[in-house]
Write a protein that holds these residues in place. Structure first.
Motif, PDB file in Angstrom:
ATOM      1  N   THR A  66     -11.193  -1.189  -5.829  1.00 56.65           N
ATOM      2  CA  THR A  66     -11.447   0.080  -6.529  1.00 56.65           C
ATOM      3  C   THR A  66     -10.395   0.315  -7.601  1.00 56.65           C
ATOM      4  O   THR A  66     -10.704   0.729  -8.743  1.00 56.65           O
ATOM      5  CB  THR A  66     -11.448   1.234  -5.519  1.00 56.65           C
ATOM      6  OG1 THR A  66     -12.391   0.973  -4.493  1.00 56.65           O
ATOM      7  CG2 THR A  66     -11.788   2.549  -6.204  1.00 56.65           C
ATOM      8  N   LEU A  67      -9.143   0.035  -7.304  1.00 53.97           N
ATOM      9  CA  LEU A  67      -8.078   0.182  -8.291  1.00 53.97           C
ATOM     10  C   LEU A  67      -8.268  -0.796  -9.446  1.00 53.97           C
ATOM     11  O   LEU A  67      -7.903  -0.513 -10.589  1.00 53.97           O
ATOM     12  CB  LEU A  67      -6.715  -0.041  -7.617  1.00 53.97           C
ATOM     13  CG  LEU A  67      -6.313   1.052  -6.603  1.00 53.97           C
ATOM     14  CD1 LEU A  67      -5.028   0.662  -5.889  1.00 53.97           C
ATOM     15  CD2 LEU A  67      -6.123   2.394  -7.323  1.00 53.97           C
ATOM     16  N   VAL A  68      -8.831  -1.984  -9.104  1.00 56.68           N
ATOM     17  CA  VAL A  68      -9.144  -2.924 -10.190  1.00 56.68           C
ATOM     18  C   VAL A  68     -10.133  -2.301 -11.142  1.00 56.68           C
ATOM     19  O   VAL A  68     -10.022  -2.409 -12.381  1.00 56.68           O
ATOM     20  CB  VAL A  68      -9.677  -4.247  -9.578  1.00 56.68           C
ATOM     21  CG1 VAL A  68     -10.320  -5.090 -10.662  1.00 56.68           C
ATOM     22  CG2 VAL A  68      -8.541  -5.006  -8.915  1.00 56.68           C
ATOM     23  N   LYS A  69     -11.150  -1.623 -10.570  1.00 54.54           N
ATOM     24  CA  LYS A  69     -12.142  -0.974 -11.425  1.00 54.54           C
ATOM     25  C   LYS A  69     -11.498   0.132 -12.271  1.00 54.54           C
ATOM     26  O   LYS A  69     -11.941   0.398 -13.394  1.00 54.54           O
ATOM     27  CB  LYS A  69     -13.257  -0.381 -10.556  1.00 54.54           C
ATOM     28  CG  LYS A  69     -14.088  -1.406  -9.826  1.00 54.54           C
ATOM     29  CD  LYS A  69     -14.910  -2.264 -10.779  1.00 54.54           C
ATOM     30  CE  LYS A  69     -15.815  -3.212 -10.025  1.00 54.54           C
ATOM     31  NZ  LYS A  69     -16.600  -4.066 -10.959  1.00 54.54           N
ATOM     32  N   LEU A  70     -10.461   0.719 -11.713  1.00 51.98           N
ATOM     33  CA  LEU A  70      -9.771   1.793 -12.448  1.00 51.98           C
ATOM     34  C   LEU A  70      -8.663   1.232 -13.340  1.00 51.98           C
ATOM     35  O   LEU A  70      -7.872   2.008 -13.896  1.00 51.98           O
ATOM     36  CB  LEU A  70      -9.180   2.805 -11.454  1.00 51.98           C
ATOM     37  CG  LEU A  70     -10.210   3.570 -10.603  1.00 51.98           C
ATOM     38  CD1 LEU A  70      -9.508   4.393  -9.528  1.00 51.98           C
ATOM     39  CD2 LEU A  70     -11.067   4.454 -11.495  1.00 51.98           C
ATOM     40  N   LYS A  71      -8.578  -0.131 -13.428  1.00 50.76           N
ATOM     41  CA  LYS A  71      -7.603  -0.818 -14.273  1.00 50.76           C
ATOM     42  C   LYS A  71      -6.166  -0.561 -13.814  1.00 50.76           C
ATOM     43  O   LYS A  71      -5.224  -0.673 -14.610  1.00 50.76           O
ATOM     44  CB  LYS A  71      -7.743  -0.394 -15.746  1.00 50.76           C
ATOM     45  CG  LYS A  71      -9.123  -0.607 -16.325  1.00 50.76           C
ATOM     46  CD  LYS A  71      -9.542  -2.074 -16.337  1.00 50.76           C
ATOM     47  CE  LYS A  71     -10.889  -2.262 -16.982  1.00 50.76           C
ATOM     48  NZ  LYS A  71     -11.290  -3.688 -16.996  1.00 50.76           N
ATOM     49  N   GLN A  72      -5.978  -0.244 -12.554  1.00 53.33           N
ATOM     50  CA  GLN A  72      -4.640  -0.023 -12.009  1.00 53.33           C
ATOM     51  C   GLN A  72      -4.223  -1.289 -11.252  1.00 53.33           C
ATOM     52  O   GLN A  72      -4.276  -1.360 -10.022  1.00 53.33           O
ATOM     53  CB  GLN A  72      -4.654   1.206 -11.083  1.00 53.33           C
ATOM     54  CG  GLN A  72      -5.070   2.498 -11.781  1.00 53.33           C
ATOM     55  CD  GLN A  72      -5.201   3.664 -10.819  1.00 53.33           C
ATOM     56  OE1 GLN A  72      -4.777   3.590  -9.673  1.00 53.33           O
ATOM     57  NE2 GLN A  72      -5.785   4.777 -11.313  1.00 53.33           N
ATOM     58  N   PHE A  73      -3.849  -2.357 -12.019  1.00 51.31           N
ATOM     59  CA  PHE A  73      -3.659  -3.689 -11.434  1.00 51.31           C
ATOM     60  C   PHE A  73      -2.469  -3.760 -10.502  1.00 51.31           C
ATOM     61  O   PHE A  73      -2.517  -4.442  -9.472  1.00 51.31           O
ATOM     62  CB  PHE A  73      -3.533  -4.718 -12.562  1.00 51.31           C
ATOM     63  CG  PHE A  73      -4.770  -4.851 -13.388  1.00 51.31           C
ATOM     64  CD1 PHE A  73      -5.905  -5.410 -12.848  1.00 51.31           C
ATOM     65  CD2 PHE A  73      -4.820  -4.380 -14.700  1.00 51.31           C
ATOM     66  CE1 PHE A  73      -7.060  -5.540 -13.606  1.00 51.31           C
ATOM     67  CE2 PHE A  73      -5.963  -4.487 -15.449  1.00 51.31           C
ATOM     68  CZ  PHE A  73      -7.092  -5.065 -14.903  1.00 51.31           C
ATOM     69  N   GLN A  74      -1.372  -3.125 -10.838  1.00 53.65           N
ATOM     70  CA  GLN A  74      -0.207  -3.194  -9.957  1.00 53.65           C
ATOM     71  C   GLN A  74      -0.512  -2.557  -8.610  1.00 53.65           C
ATOM     72  O   GLN A  74      -0.176  -3.094  -7.555  1.00 53.65           O
ATOM     73  CB  GLN A  74       0.984  -2.487 -10.624  1.00 53.65           C
ATOM     74  CG  GLN A  74       2.277  -2.597  -9.808  1.00 53.65           C
ATOM     75  CD  GLN A  74       2.738  -4.034  -9.613  1.00 53.65           C
ATOM     76  OE1 GLN A  74       2.875  -4.776 -10.571  1.00 53.65           O
ATOM     77  NE2 GLN A  74       2.927  -4.439  -8.353  1.00 53.65           N
ATOM     78  N   GLY A  75      -1.195  -1.437  -8.664  1.00 59.57           N
ATOM     79  CA  GLY A  75      -1.593  -0.805  -7.410  1.00 59.57           C
ATOM     80  C   GLY A  75      -2.568  -1.679  -6.635  1.00 59.57           C
ATOM     81  O   GLY A  75      -2.543  -1.740  -5.397  1.00 59.57           O
ATOM     82  N   ALA A  76      -3.429  -2.357  -7.379  1.00 60.25           N
ATOM     83  CA  ALA A  76      -4.394  -3.244  -6.724  1.00 60.25           C
ATOM     84  C   ALA A  76      -3.673  -4.365  -6.002  1.00 60.25           C
ATOM     85  O   ALA A  76      -4.032  -4.752  -4.880  1.00 60.25           O
ATOM     86  CB  ALA A  76      -5.373  -3.789  -7.757  1.00 60.25           C
ATOM     87  N   VAL A  77      -2.644  -4.928  -6.616  1.00 63.62           N
ATOM     88  CA  VAL A  77      -1.885  -6.010  -5.976  1.00 63.62           C
ATOM     89  C   VAL A  77      -1.202  -5.491  -4.725  1.00 63.62           C
ATOM     90  O   VAL A  77      -1.194  -6.157  -3.679  1.00 63.62           O
ATOM     91  CB  VAL A  77      -0.873  -6.609  -6.970  1.00 63.62           C
ATOM     92  CG1 VAL A  77       0.056  -7.588  -6.259  1.00 63.62           C
ATOM     93  CG2 VAL A  77      -1.598  -7.290  -8.123  1.00 63.62           C
ATOM     94  N   ASP A  78      -0.609  -4.273  -4.827  1.00 58.47           N
ATOM     95  CA  ASP A  78       0.034  -3.704  -3.645  1.00 58.47           C
ATOM     96  C   ASP A  78      -0.972  -3.487  -2.514  1.00 58.47           C
ATOM     97  O   ASP A  78      -0.677  -3.765  -1.342  1.00 58.47           O
ATOM     98  CB  ASP A  78       0.702  -2.368  -4.018  1.00 58.47           C
ATOM     99  CG  ASP A  78       1.845  -2.552  -5.015  1.00 58.47           C
ATOM    100  OD1 ASP A  78       2.389  -3.674  -5.070  1.00 58.47           O
ATOM    101  OD2 ASP A  78       2.182  -1.574  -5.712  1.00 58.47           O
ATOM    102  N   ALA A  79      -2.139  -2.993  -2.876  1.00 56.68           N
ATOM    103  CA  ALA A  79      -3.176  -2.789  -1.846  1.00 56.68           C
ATOM    104  C   ALA A  79      -3.639  -4.119  -1.267  1.00 56.68           C
ATOM    105  O   ALA A  79      -3.872  -4.251  -0.059  1.00 56.68           O
ATOM    106  CB  ALA A  79      -4.363  -2.026  -2.453  1.00 56.68           C
TER     107      ALA A  79
END
Length: 1705
Positions: free
Chosen positions: A1243-1256
């Motif tokens: 979902t964060l990837v879809k929101l373009k929040q890549f660093q958060g996506a990696v943490d998740a």
């Protein structure tokens, strides 16, 4: 060297050649339990088991079987299978019989089986993690626990389990990782278990086996265990092999413990034993190691015999090959190797190479092997010289191949003088032989001669019974002097056929002669034998002759000759017995002999001839001749059987006094119809009375052949009614001819057989009744019973009655009626009435029968004649007797009706009459009486018909109403009934109003309904219901009235609804709805307060939602609002429907409301509805939809508040749904709350929040999540984050390839390689990463590929990298990979096809010797010939043991470079291959190297010798021509060799050739040649060189005639010396003979002292020494002539022999 090695290795088969994939050639997939079968388990391309029968290895049996392990039984085609039970750690075991295609046993183990093996042909050994079991395949037994595993075997891989032959000792072998200081040295552990002691012992060992050995002095075998170990002690490696006895026998010699070192070369420092096998045939221990080393030890002494490497590849499996004394081994390449003892070289190897003479002798004796002959003979002579006769005897008895068991040895023992009080050495020798086995022919003869001389025949019998003696003809001749029976047995065993035949003849056992002669294929003089037997035993001669006739190939003597031999001695019976037996086949060629045997017996023994003819065994004799002889002998019936002319038959047949009647009758059956009738007429003419019985019998037997009519005419011709009576009496039962039956009745009547007439008329069904009746009436028999039978059976009762009445036979009338057939009394009465018989007689006749009389036909007969009143008295009498017969009462009723005597009373009170019959009788007389009768019997059809006919409808209506029968109602209400209206009027007006029965009313109403008369029914019901009748308030009738109106007249329905109150409102309302009377239905539901049904009518039928809403407001019921809401929802009025549902507080339809609201997107209304629903229901769907609705109207704050409160929402599904609908912010809240890091990451990837996506993703730690985030980062060119994710993806083998393709498809090659290189350092780095990096190097960074392959060759998926290198054409790397993968064929092919890059000479040599395809060898030859000819010999030397040398030579010949491979050919010439020899010889001829040529011809003879000789016999060099002569000499072409040598003046060669030829003519021609040439010295030399073949007279004659006596004189001296020496030897031999005779006389005095020496013999008794003068005395071997026989001593060529010595002149 290989040919002389003591151990021979042979490749029996390669598993790859039978289709086994190399990946399955492992310890876990291949099993070989014996030398009979190999079993391979395959798992791809499909699961299967391959069974290879070693007797036909190229025909493997492949079966689709899924199993974890498969074992073939050691002896039979029985397969054991093991498979793990899915989902458990248990194993399922099954045993199948492949030949019978049946399952034998199965069992499910409670533990996992880690190893199993066939320990015997009937028992499986099963090893689990903790215990060992035995499972017998016989019976129904389950696995039995044997023992628990010891601690030293924990965490060990079990590699073997064995038991000793007696199953008393068990051993379990396992291996484990080595010690920390040397982990590569595998540790071996062993557990030894005793079945008797139930105790285990833990030892260190890598391999072990059991053996049996008999220690000297012990009468039982000892059980030995052999085990080998390699262990690490104090930093030192110790390798030992131990041999220890198990369970030593108390008080018996035991086996001394032995041990020996195992020496491992430095290159094999980490090698260890994996298997041990025992050769019981030779007494060897084989120790096989993993890397292919073989150690061979002697079992008895543990002496090391041999060590060598037998396989370049690791060996993982071995098994014993007991038939050849070796073993099978399977290596990783798939080679099945057979190791055997080289019998020709093992003993020389031990004695020569090992210098162990004692072991060599023992080995030769133990295995009966050659090579120790000199040692054994030398040892024997030493023992004999030391007077150790017992040891010498034992050595001779055990000598290998019996080299000492010769006549010379026996003679040697015979010459030994006997010491007083000791056993003679000869007896010791024979005793030793008898204990060891069987004597040969010479030994048997010598021993038997001693026994016969001492008259100890019982010893011979015992030895022969024990098969200790070899039988011979000489032995039989010897034994015959004392026992003929024993001699015969010996002759038979020795196959001395003439002696056996002579012995049987002497014993008069002639039958055994034929049996024995057939068995051995011997042909004796049969005629002489038969004559000999005839003189002594006539019956024996018959038996012998019969046995000869049964011999295969036919009788050796002519049958006629044998018969004449019997007849010459007047042996008629014996001749007859012989001929009867041999003539059984009844062959045409034996016709003369058949006639002969009948003739001699008709003349001498007629009764015998009669019996022969009666037997019918002959058919080819002279029948006319035999017929005449039979007539003369008084055998008239035989004469009749053989005569073929009618006059002869007539002449003989009249002798009936001498012919058995039955035989004569049978004879008539052989004649034709005409001849038989003629003979019958003659017999009747000659003696009618005497022959009538025969004629009748004949007619009976053959009536079908002769014809019944002809037989009847024959009897009628002679007016023989008696004959006709007897003939037809026999034929009658099988005939259906009416004429036959009539004639029989006629004949019986005329012969006075009245009883038979009565019987036939009573029983027969085939005579003509009319004709027979007329005949019997005309015959006027005094007994009327036959006529009564005919008339009674065939319906002539009136005629019978008339005949008897007119004949005044009233007694027979009474008898017929009373006794024969009372049932026909009515016919009799009728006929008597017609004949005007008095009524008194008739009444009396009727009363006499009474109840037996059928009343109905009697009444009918009387009624037809209007005489019914005649029966009044009879009927009243029956009624008074209590008769209930319906016919009686019918008749009585008819009489009462006719007399009008109160008939109504009778019709209503009498229960027995038939209403139909009486009613029918009344119809024409009084219809009302008929109605009464019909009503009484419920005769519906008859009553309706009579009332319709007479217009009695009121009576009919009342009857129908009272009857209450649906079928009757259906009939009278049928539209086709013309009287229906009249009936309905009477029913409505009279019958039903009069009725007080509800059942009658109900039946009537139902009938009207069934007849579909609604208007009439309404009319009927209105009269009943609305006019205040007894049924006005009836619930059912009101329902029926309304329902009928709905169906027939809807206009009346509303009136009936208003007027009637007692009807079923709900049911009637539903009927009204179905009839589409919606307003009437609404009125009914409303009248009965059924509001839900009423509103449903408005909604579903009238479709007026407005009226429904109005009605709902009026009644204010939740159920009504709920129905309205549902209707609104169906019509799409979602908001209105939600409002109605809220008013109704109905939450049951929330699923439909949710779907409709989402479709209409009225999420605000949906939120209100769901909040209402949550108050009543706690449903996950409701809470989930409420969150979704909040998300749709962007109320994210309320979502956060809601999920914090208690709820039952399915948050994961809601989050997924929000994600799917792109509501990412709401989904982010949900996923974060439920800690679904994987979904949060995407979902964060879809929101373009890549660093958060990696943490998740890091928190999710899921391969899929890492992969999705990685791919998204790559797409966004966030390569740093992508690499972080990628490192967590590529450690999963299944995802690695997808990541690689993703990077490559987007051109990110450097980033991908960087990712893979980073992955190499991961702790969980797997083969796929190394392989994929290698593929990437091959594609994008070629310079790093080779270094990568060499560094990580063991961690690569080589096949995949091979494909990549092949696609990218990196040939050098491809070759290296092929070599690492053991694909040597492909490696060699690649090197040759791409040599500029891939070829390296040393590497190619290593590869080419390991290829499996033979063709590659020759391709390599072509390759080196074309590209590297300077190195071709080096390659060929490597391939020397593998290539076909002939083919190599052909290749080089065709290429024209044969000289190029001369070093190779010289190296392989020792194989004596024709092509190699010829090629080298050609080269030597061209090079004029005659020395090498001569050497080649001497050592290697496989070439075209004559062709080579012809080629070089005209060579310009002398030595080459000399070689040609030498070749001719070797080929036996002496003349050509001599001629060629003469031409070149090579006289020495000429003389040597003559001497070797042995041809006297050639040698004498050579002498003449030397004389002609004047070569006197050559003449003298030739005399000595050819000394043995030159005739002395020819030599002297030629010398004298040519003045060469001086040159011949040395030859003459030598010749004279030789012959004088021979004379001296003869004289010496004569003197020695005389001395021997004197010695024998001296020995006679010692015989008595030696006769008591038997007590000292061995258990098998031996005879005493021979008596003087009875043979078997001392044997002196012939002395050797001093000059070696008739030949000359060796002499130097062209020199004179030494002339010195005592024989010189």
């Amino acid at each position: 060297m290989a040919a002389n090695a003591p151990i021979s290795m042979k490749e029996t088969i390669t598993l790859g050649s039978v289709g086994i994939n190399p990946q399955f050639i492992t310890f876990t997939h291949v099993t070989m339990e014996s030398d009979k079968y190999i079993c391979v388990r395959e798992t791809s391309p499909q699961n299967s088991v391959v069974i290879i029968d070693m007797s036909m290895p190229m025909q493997p049996l492949r079966r689709p079987i899924t199993a974890d392990s498969a074992l073939m039984n050691p002896n039979s085609r029985i397969l054991a299978l093991k498979a793990q039970v899915p989902g458990t750690t248990q194993d399922h075991l099954q045993v199948f019989n492949i030949e019978m295609k049946a399952k034998m046993k199965s069992y499910q183990m409670k533990e996992q089986v880690v190893f199993w093996k066939w320990i015997t042909p009937n028992t499986l050994g099963i090893v689990t993690q903790t215990s060992v079991y035995h499972w017998s395949v016989e019976g129904d037994s389950e696995p039995t626990k044997m023992f628990d595993r010891t601690a030293n075997l924990s965490n060990n891989q079990i590699i073997n389990y064995r038991c000793d032959p007696n199953e008393k000792w068990l051993v379990l072998i396992g291996i484990a990782p080595g010690s920390p200081e040397r982990p590569q040295l595998v540790k071996g552990n062993m557990q030894l278990f005793s079945m008797d002691q139930q105790r285990s012992q833990a030892l260190e060992a890598h391999a072990a086996c059991f053996a049996t050995f008999r220690v000297a002095g012990n009468d039982k075998d000892s059980t030995l265990i052999c085990f080998a170990s390699k262990s690490m002690n104090a930093g030192q490696v110790t390798s030992k092999m131990h041999v220890i006895e198990l369970g030593a026998q108390p008080g018996k010699p035991s086996f001394t413990k032995k041990q020996a070192d195992l020496f491992f070369p430095p290159d094999f420092a980490d090698d260890f034993p994996v298997s041990m096998q025992i050769s019981n045939k030779y007494g060897f221990i084989y120790v096989i190691t993993k890397l292919g080393l073989l150690f061979v030890y002697d079992l008895e002494t543990a002496t090391a015999v041999y060590r060598n490497r037998i396989s370049p590849d690791p060996i993982f499996l071995t098994t014993e090959a007991p038939s050849v004394g070796g073993f099978y081994a399977i290596n990783r390449r798939g080679q099945v190797l057979l190791a055997t003892i080289n019998e020709a070289s093992i003993v020389p190897f031990v004695s020569g190479q090992l210098n162990n003479l004692e072991l060599a002798v023992n080995l030769a004796k133990r295995g009966n092997l050659p090579g120790a002959e000199e040692l054994v003979v030398k040892r024997f002579q030493e023992l004999f010289a030391q007077t150790k006769y017992k040891e010498a005897a034992e050595l001779a008895a055990e000598s290998p191949q019996g080299i000492l068991r010769t006549p010379e040895t026996v003679a040697k023992f015979q010459t030994v003088p006997v010491q007083a009080g000791q056993t003679p050495p000869l007896l010791q020798y024979f005793g030793t032989l008898l204990t060891r086995g069987k004597l040969n022919a010479f030994e048997s003869l010598e021993l038997s001669r001693l026994v016969v001389n001492q008259n100890k025949k019982n010893l011979l019998e015992n030895w022969l019974a024990e098969d200790k003696l070899e039988c011979s003809e000489e032995l039989g001749d010897l034994v015959k002097t004392v026992d003929n029976d024993l001699a015969l047995k010996i002759y038979i065993k020795a196959r001395a056929t003439p002696k056996v035949v002579a012995a049987f003849a002497e014993r008069r056992e002639f039958d055994k002669i034929l049996i024995y002669s057939k068995q051995v294929g011997y042909t004796p003089d049969y005629l002489f034998l038969l004559q000999t037997i005839l003189r002594a035993d006539a019956q024996g001669a018959v038996n012998f002759a019969l046995m000869m006739s049964q011999m295969e190939g036919g009788c050796p003597l002519d049958y006629n000759t044998i018969t004449d031999l019997f007849l010459q001695r007047n042996l008629i019976r014996e001749a007859t017995a012989f001929l009867l037996d041999v003539l059984k086949p009844n062959l045409l060629e034996h016709g003369y002999l058949q006639t002969k045997v009948l003739e001699i017996n008709l003349v001498t023994f007629p009764n015998v001839a009669d019996a022969i003819l009666a037997n019918g065994m002959f058919s080819h004799y002279d029948r006319p001749r035999i017929a005449q002889l039979c007539e003369k002998a008084g055998l008239f019936i035989r004469a009749l059987q053989h005569y073929t002319e009618l006059p002869d038959i007539k002449r003989v047949i009249v002798n009936t006094h001498a012919i058995e009647p039955q035989a004569l009758v049978e004879f008539f059956g052989t004649l034709s119809k005409e001849w038989a009738l003629e003979c019958m007429k003659d017999l009747l003419l000659v003696n009618l009375r005497g022959n009538l019985q025969i004629i009748v019998q004949t007619a009976k037997e053959y009536c079908e052949q002769l014809g019944v009519d002809a037989c009847i005419k024959l009897f009628e011709q002679f007016k023989s009614y008696e004959g006709l009576y007897f003939f037809l009496g026999a034929y009658l039962s099988s005939s259906e001819d009416p004429d036959i039956h009539f004639k029989y009745i006629e004949a019986a009547a005329k012969t006075g057989q009245i009883k038979e007439v009565e019987r036939v008329t009573r029983e027969s069904n085939f005579y003509d009744a009319e004709k027979t009746k007329n005949f019997l009436m005309e015959a006027k028999l005094p007994d009327a019973r036959p006529l009564i039978n005919v008339c009674d059976r065939f319906g002539f009762v009136p005629d019978l009655t008339h005949y008897l009445y007119t004949s005044n036979m009233l007694r027979y009338i009474e008898g017929y009626v009373q006794k024969v057939n009372p049932g026909n009394a009515p016919l009799v009465v009728g006929q008597l009435l017609d004949d005007e018989c008095p009524e008194d007689f008739i009444k009396g006749l009727i009363l006499s029968v009474r109840s037996l009389l059928p009343v109905e036909p009697l009444v009918e007969e009387c009624e037809k004649r209007n005489r019914l009143r005649l029966l009044t008295q009879f009927l009243e009498h029956l009624v008074s007797e209590g008769s209930q017969d319906v016919h009686v009462h019918n008749a009585l009723g008819k009489i009462i009706i006719d007399s009008n005597n109160n008939p109504e009373h009778f019709l209503t009170t009498n229960p027995y009459y038939d209403s139909r019959v009486v009613g029918k009788y009344c119809e024409k007389r009084d219809p009302t009486l008929a109605v009464v009768a019909y009503r009484r019997g419920q005769c519906d059809d008859e009553l309706v018909n009579v009332t319709n006919k007479n217009s009695l409808f009121k009576l009919q209506a009342r009857y129908v109403v009272e009857r209450m029968d649906s079928d009757l109602w259906e009939k009278v209400l049928n539209p086709e009934n013309e009287f229906r209206r009249q009936l309905i009027d009477q029913v409505v007006s009279t019958a039903l109003p009069e009725s007080q029965s509800p059942e009658q009313v109900s039946a009537a109403v139902k009938a009207f309904m069934t007849a579909d008369l609604p208007h009439e029914l309404i009319e009927l019901l209105e009269k009943i219901v609305l006019q205040n009748s007894a049924f006005s308030g009836n619930f059912n009738l009101q329902n029926l009235l309304v329902l009928t109106a709905i169906k027939a007249d809807p206009t009346r329905v509303m009136d009936y609804i208003n007027r009637l109150d007692n009807f079923d409102g709900p049911a009637v309302g539903e009927v009204a709805v179905e009839a589409q009377l919606y307003e009437e239905a609404f009125a009914i539901f409303k009248k009965f307060n059924l509001n839900v049904q009423a509103v449903n009518v408005l909604l579903d039928n009238l479709r007026t939602i407005d009226r429904a809403v109005e009605f709902a407001f009026r009644v204010e019921e939740d159920a009504v609002w709920s129905q309205v809401a549902k209707a609104q929802l169906r019509e799409g009025l979602v908001s209105d429907a939600i409002e109605s549902f809220i008013r109704a507080e109905d939450s049951t339809q929330f699923l439909e409301v949710i779907k409709a609201a989402e479709d209409a997107e009225v999420y605000h209304d949906l939120v209100r509805y769901l909040l209402m629903v949550r108050q009543n229901n706690k449903e996950p769907k409701v809470d989930s939809e409420l969150i979704y609705a909040y998300a749709k109207i962007d109320r994210l704050g309320e979502i956060e508040e809601f999920i914090l409160m208690p709820n039952v929402a399915n948050l994961p599904n809601v989050g997924d749904r929000l994600y799917d609908d792109a509501l990412y912010e709401a989904a982010k809240i949900i996923f974060a709350f439920i800690s679904n890091w994987a979904k949060l990451a995407v979902t964060l990837v879809k929101l373009k929040q890549f660093q958060g996506a990696v943490d998740a993703a890091r928190k999710a730690n899921s391969s899929k999540t890492w992969k999705e985030v990685c791919f998204a980062c790559v797409e966004a060119e966030e390569f740093r984050l992508a690499q972080i994710c990628g490192l967590n993806v590529i450690i999963q083998v299944d995802d690695l390839e997808e990541v690689s393709e993703f990077y490559q498809n987007r051109g990110c090659f450097n980033e991908l390689i960087s990712l893979m290189e980073s992955g190499l350092g991961l702790e969980r780095a797997h083969m796929g990463i190394f392989t994929e990096l290698g593929v990437l190097y091959a594609r994008y960074r070629y310079e790093k590929l080779m270094e990568h392959i060499k560094l990580f060759s063991t961690r690569l998926n080589i096949p995949k990298l091979i494909r990549a290198c092949d696609e990218q054409q990196h040939w050098k790397e491809l070759t290296y990979l092929y070599i690492q993968y053991d694909e040597f064929d492909n490696a060699a092919t690649t090197i040759m096809n791409h040599s500029p890059e891939a070829w390296d000479h040393m590497q190619f040599k290593d590869v080419i010797v390991k290829v499996a395809s033979v063709e590659l060898y020759y391709k390599a030859v072509h390759f080196y010939l074309q590209e590297h000819p300077d190195m071709i010999n080096d390659v060929l030397n490597v391939l020397a043991l593998r290539v076909d040398h002939t083919r190599v030579v052909d290749i080089m010949r065709k290429a024209g470079h044969i000289r190029l491979v001369k070093p190779y050919m010289v190296a392989v010439q020792s194989n004596n291959v024709s092509a190699v020899n010829e090629a080298l010889n050609e080269i030597y001829v061209e090079e004029e190297d005659y020395d090498r040529l001569h050497e080649s011809i001497d050592l290697h003879d496989n070439f075209d010798q004559i062709g080579l000789a012809q080629k070089i016999e005209k060579h310009e060099l002398l030595e080459m021509r000399r070689v040609a002569a030498y070749i001719y000499k070797k080929a036996g072409r002496w003349k050509q060799s001599i001629a060629l040598s003469k031409k070149d003046n090579l006289y020495k060669d000429c003389m040597e050739t003559c001497s070797q030829s042995g041809d006297r003519e050639l040698s004498e021609d050579l002498l003449v040649f030397f004389i002609e040439q004047g070569k006197k010295e050559c003449f003298a030399s030739c005399l000595f060189v050819c000394y043995d073949i030159i005739r002395p007279d020819v030599a002297l004659e030629l010398a004298w005639m040519n003045n060469m006596i001086d040159f011949a004189f040395p030859y003459l001296l030598q010749f004279i010396r030789e012959y004088t020496g021979k004379v001296d030897e003869l004289i010496k031999h004569k003197i020695e003979t005389q001395n021997e005779e004197k010695a024998k006389e001296k020995e006679e005095k010692e015989v008595i002292a030696q006769q008591n020496m038997y007590a000292q013999l061995l258990p098998l008794a031996l005879p005493a020494p021979p008596m003087p003068g009875m043979g078997g005395g001392g044997y002196a071997p012939p002395t050797t002539p001093p000059m070696g026989g008739m030949g000359m001593p060796p002499m130097p060529p062209f020199g004179m022999p030494p002339m010195g010595g005592s024989g010189s002149y």
